[in-house]
Structures are given as structure tokens and as C-alpha cells.
Design an enzyme around this catalytic site. Sequence first.
Site, PDB file in Angstrom:
ATOM      1  CG  ASP A   2      -1.556   1.327   1.537  1.00 38.92           C
ATOM      2  OD1 ASP A   2      -1.738   2.124   0.598  1.00 38.92           O
ATOM      3  OD2 ASP A   2      -1.888   1.573   2.716  1.00 38.92           O
ATOM      4  CD  GLU A  10      -2.907   4.990   2.342  1.00 40.43           C
ATOM      5  OE1 GLU A  10      -2.626   4.364   3.375  1.00 40.43           O
ATOM      6  OE2 GLU A  10      -2.553   6.162   2.142  1.00 40.43           O
ATOM      7  CD  GLU A  11      -5.840   8.354  -1.068  1.00 34.76           C
ATOM      8  OE1 GLU A  11      -5.297   9.287  -0.460  1.00 34.76           O
ATOM      9  OE2 GLU A  11      -5.255   7.706  -1.956  1.00 34.76           O
TER      10      GLU A  11
END
Length: 705
Positions: free
Chosen positions: A323, A341-342
Site C-alpha cells: 500500500d 491507497e484510497e
Amino acid sequence: MATSSSTFTRDVSPDMFEDTNSTTNEDGNDRTWRGCTMNDIYHNTGPFDWDPEPIYPSNDHQVLFMMPLPEKGPPKPRCTSESYCWNPDYVRMPFAKQNLYPVSNGETTVLKNRWTLIKEALSQPIYSSNDLQQRIFAYNNKYEDRWQFHTLHHFFNNVLDEDENEYFFENIMPNIVKLALQLPELLPSSIPLLKKNKTHAISLTQLQIASLLANAFLCTFPRRNTNKPQSEFGSYPLINFNRFFQATEKRVHSNCSKLQCILNYFRRVTTNPPDGVVTFQRRYLNQFELPQWRKADQPLSSLRIHIDNKGTIEDGLGLLQVDFANKYIGGGVLGSGCVQEEIRFAVCPELIVSCLFTEELDPTEALTIIGVEQYNTWTGYGDTFTWTGNYKDTTPRDIFRRRKCYLVAIDATRFCRPTEQYNISRILRELNKAYVGYYSPTQNKPIPAVATGNWGCGAFRGDPYLKSLLQIMACRLAGRDIVYYTFGNTSLRDDLYSLFTALTENNITIGTLYNYFIQFSESKLPGSSLYTFILQNINNTFTPPDTKSLTHYFSKKRRKVNSPPKDPRIKTKNGVENIVVDEIFDSVVLNNELSSSQTSSTSHTEDGNVEMNCNLIPSSSEDSILLDKVKELENQDVNFKTNSDISTSSSSIGESVLLAKLQELERNEMKVDASSSSTKIGACDTNKMDVDIKFEDGSNKKKAS
């Protein structure tokens, strides 16, 4: 065996998930990858045939359910005889009796238990997004004039149609409320905060996570509506959804798609409660546990590497998937962020719960997560991110009921000036960060390879050519193989594999490669020349771009030679004036062999002086040492002046002699004035220069070379 020199091309990185045309192998078949096969990465077994990391309750691992696990059904919550902890080391839960909230009653203000207020507000029916907003304000009334839920209202008014709205508020919303209010029964034990400078873990059931996220959706967590530095949780990510609901028109499409992911997750867990487990571990290594990169003698040749220009990290089934995190875990998932990541947190919403208890990551810390489930499918990236539907995750579980999905969150450095990333201190920071993430205490048995890509190479402005090498080094010392996805960049794929092949064929160690980074950092060469620099060092043929070598010492502070701007005795070639700067130090013997590798030039400045720019291409590792020594003198006040005739020629300088004199100059802080006279230069003629060396103590000494 040395590898022949090659030139590496640098293409502009495409969009992270944009695919380009694949290459074709000798058999005429499309092959988008280089290196070993995925079968080799999996050690000729299945992708999930790794021994799981065990769950053992301890002081460093808080297990919030009963062990052993039942054969069927969700694990039972762990009850303790301890009273609920309401202190800075634990999550402050919304149902705690100490959770009081001021309520105005006419002219007086009284403190009421906030959980009572929450239950009263949520017991009333919710038929629309406006109703939901008013229920949230009932126990967050001081924010009533500040919170404007633009995204929430836009989603229900413009994205969902009338039938979908009705279904949600009649079926899903009541179940979210019910799930949230079950929290005291599902989590009767305190949740410790994963604070800095300590390795510790938390294991939760998926149902416990669902209840925590339902409370986050309804904004019930106390003291978590701000992350100002002076606040109690200023070093933690936001967890309540108020900021997400407030997102404005910026990225409205992607924000609504993230909301669709989350609501689909709630639909799933409320209609069919999950019975699995997820483990979150904060990993910390102190300075004595980190590698000594300069001295690391492990060769790269034992590392298996697979480089693919197609696919994404999520395609690395059973591998340790990276990540590309923010130091505040989750990044902008509960804001307007929508990058790697989101997106991962949106399609696997169980990851969002880590925002509740994970303090910001320090440079030698990482967060590992085992067992999360994927609930959504998607396309696009950034503004184009789009939810495309429900996903049924078939990843097998381990004996602790965790999905065999392994994730590690490591935060890269954000570079305001991209050139900073080539400084050795920045390189060391990224190496240590990656090593902490990839490190495993498991010994003497296979562990999953790392699935990664261009870490920190988007908004953080990292160089994928550099970051790929750093991750390879970290994987080698951590004992993991690596699968690297270049996200469509075929040039990076080919250049990285070519360089890796050269490194392995020449038995280059981690320490040697790290020392190459030190030299590159000191050279101040452009980042685009990194691979060429390393390859030429491997072959002992280092030739910096634009033939800059010894004159790099003069590049920032060019030495001015006092000479008439139009002196007829300065020979020119093609209209460009050339000058040879011979050895001007005391007792220096010149090497008089002509060398085509040495060039020098001058240009006139506005004040009439001649600006000197000499070039010497080093041909050995000793030359690189020489250049490093020259650089150390860069900030000293050393002026070279000639007061008479100057002739042109080509000559190579005795590097070892120059190095000795540079060291002497460093000790004595000499200032040099040179008065030169010349003789005619033939094929092997020499310059003769009278050198007047003035020391700081006022003495002088004259020599002729």
C-alpha cells in the site's frame, strides 16, 4: 564477467493504470514481463501455500475475541474482568460512561452521556440524507453551522434514482444503525492504540470491524472530529465520516464512487454477517535493528524478480501487497483523495478501521494487515475512479479464518524538489522504510514475495527508476522475492531488468550498490543518468553525461582566469576558445601523454575575465575517488589566476599526484596565483609554468614544473 555498457532511455511515466502495447518474445507471443516466472515466485506451489503468521494473545498482541475459534459462526467477543479503559492509550469508545456531551436546555447547559444521546437520535426514522444529517447533528450540535454534507446530499439526490433511495433508507440504513448500536456487545474490551516506537498488534473479527465502521459512518467517535496538532488525536487519521460527507465539487464523481463502495460493503455485512478475522500490526525497528547498508555483503543474484508492465499490485495473489501509504494511514480515503491507497481502502473498506487506532507512521515504521476482504470492483484512477459493482472474494482463509491477503502500508517521502531524492540521506530513509515493511521474523521457511510498483512516484514526485532499485535492495535483505508492476511503462520494465541482470552477472552486493548511490549523490548528476552511472561503475567505465568530471568541481563556482578577452595568443577552434589548465600545485609532475578524453574550454564574462571550464573523463575507480575529493574543496576559496601567455593542448593529469596535492591544499588552505610562460606545443610538448604559491601565513614558495 563485466557487462557491456548500454544506454537507458527515460520515458515520461504514464497514468498509473494505463496499459501500453506489450512486447513480443522470440516465439512471436505477447509477453509483458521480464525475469523469472510467477511459478518460480511461488516456489512451484500454489499462490496461497504459505504458513500463516499465528495469533497468540500477549502483551504485544491484543486479541479481541475468544480463542480457540468455534467451528461455525462468528467468533465470540472477548470479555475481561477489567473495567473499560478511558485513557490516552486506548480508543475512546462512544458508549463509555465517561463520554459526556454538553446539552443546552434553555438557559442552562448540562452534561449528558453521549451514548444515550446517540441512541435517542438514531431511534428516530431516517428517510433521506437530510434526516441522516440531522440525526448526526443531534450528538454533534456544536458543528451544526460548520458541517455541510455536500457529497452525501449529491449522492442521494443525483446519483441514486428514486427506487434506489427508497431501498437504501428502508432496508440498509436501519441495519447500519442496528449494527452501530451493537458495539458494546460486540466489543466489550478496550482497543489499544497502535502508538509510535513499538511493535504491537490487534486482531478483530470482521463483525467487530463492521460495527466500528458503522459508528464511524454515523460520526459517533468522541474527540475524533478534528486532527489539529494540539488536539488529543492530532497525530491520528480522521475516522468519523463527517469530512468525507463534506467533500465539495472537487472529485465529486470519484467521491460518490467511494461512497458506493462503502454502502455496498454495509449492504453485504448487514445481510450476511461475516465470520472472519483481520490482524493489524504496527512494526517498528530501532536504529540497531536496521541494516548497515554500506557493509551489506549479500549479493543480488539470489533474488527472484518478475517485472510486468501489465496488471496491478492486487493481481499478486498470496503475495505481500504494498500500500503506497500516507504517514496518516488511509490518506484521503475519507476526504477527496482517490489514488492507490484510497482506492484500495475503498474497495476493501475493512482497511478503514485502521484509521481508528493507528498513529502516524515514523520513518522506521510500517503497518501490516492480514485478512481483509475485497467487496467491490472498479475502473479508473483519480478523477476517473468508478465503482463497477459487487465483488465476491474467494481468497482462501488460514487456520485463524483470515483471508490469505497480506498487505503492508509504507509511506514514501514527499519531495517538493524531486532532485532531493538522490541525496544519500533521503535514499537511506526510503531503504529503511521499505526494509521495515518487508521484514519478517520468520526464519528458515519460504515467505511470500513482495508485490509492488512505483512507490511514491505520483503526487509525491518520486523517481520510479530509483524507487524500484531501493525496493529490490530491501527485498533482498528482508529475504523476499519481488514482483514489480510498472503500470504500463515498458521502458522502465526493460531498463530495470537490464540493469538487474548486469548487477547479478557481476555479483554486485547490496553494499556495493549502496556505495554507488553515495557516489551518485555526491556527483550531483541528473537523476535521469542513474542507471547509466551504475552500469558504468560496474564496468569501470564511468563517463558522466556531457563529459563532466573534474570540472564538476568548477561547475558551481567557475574559476576566472585574468586574461584579455581577445588575446591573440589564445588559439581557437571553430570560434570557441580553448585553454589547458596544467597542474598548478607545488612540486606536481605532469603526465604529458596526450589524451583525447581531456577537453577544456573558456568563455568570456561580462567583466572581461576568461571563465574556465576544463573537462577530464575518469577511466578508473581511482578517478571517482579523485572527483569525490575535488568536490570536498568546492566551497573553499581557491582561485586560479594566470598573468601571461596561455597555450592550448590536450594532456592527461596524474590523478594520484593531483589527489595528494588536493589533500595538501585542504590541510594548508592555500591560495594560488599562477604566472605562466609557454613553449610551443608539439605532439608531445609540455607547458612550463612558474607557480607562486601563497600560504595563509604569508610565506611563499616558487617552483617550475
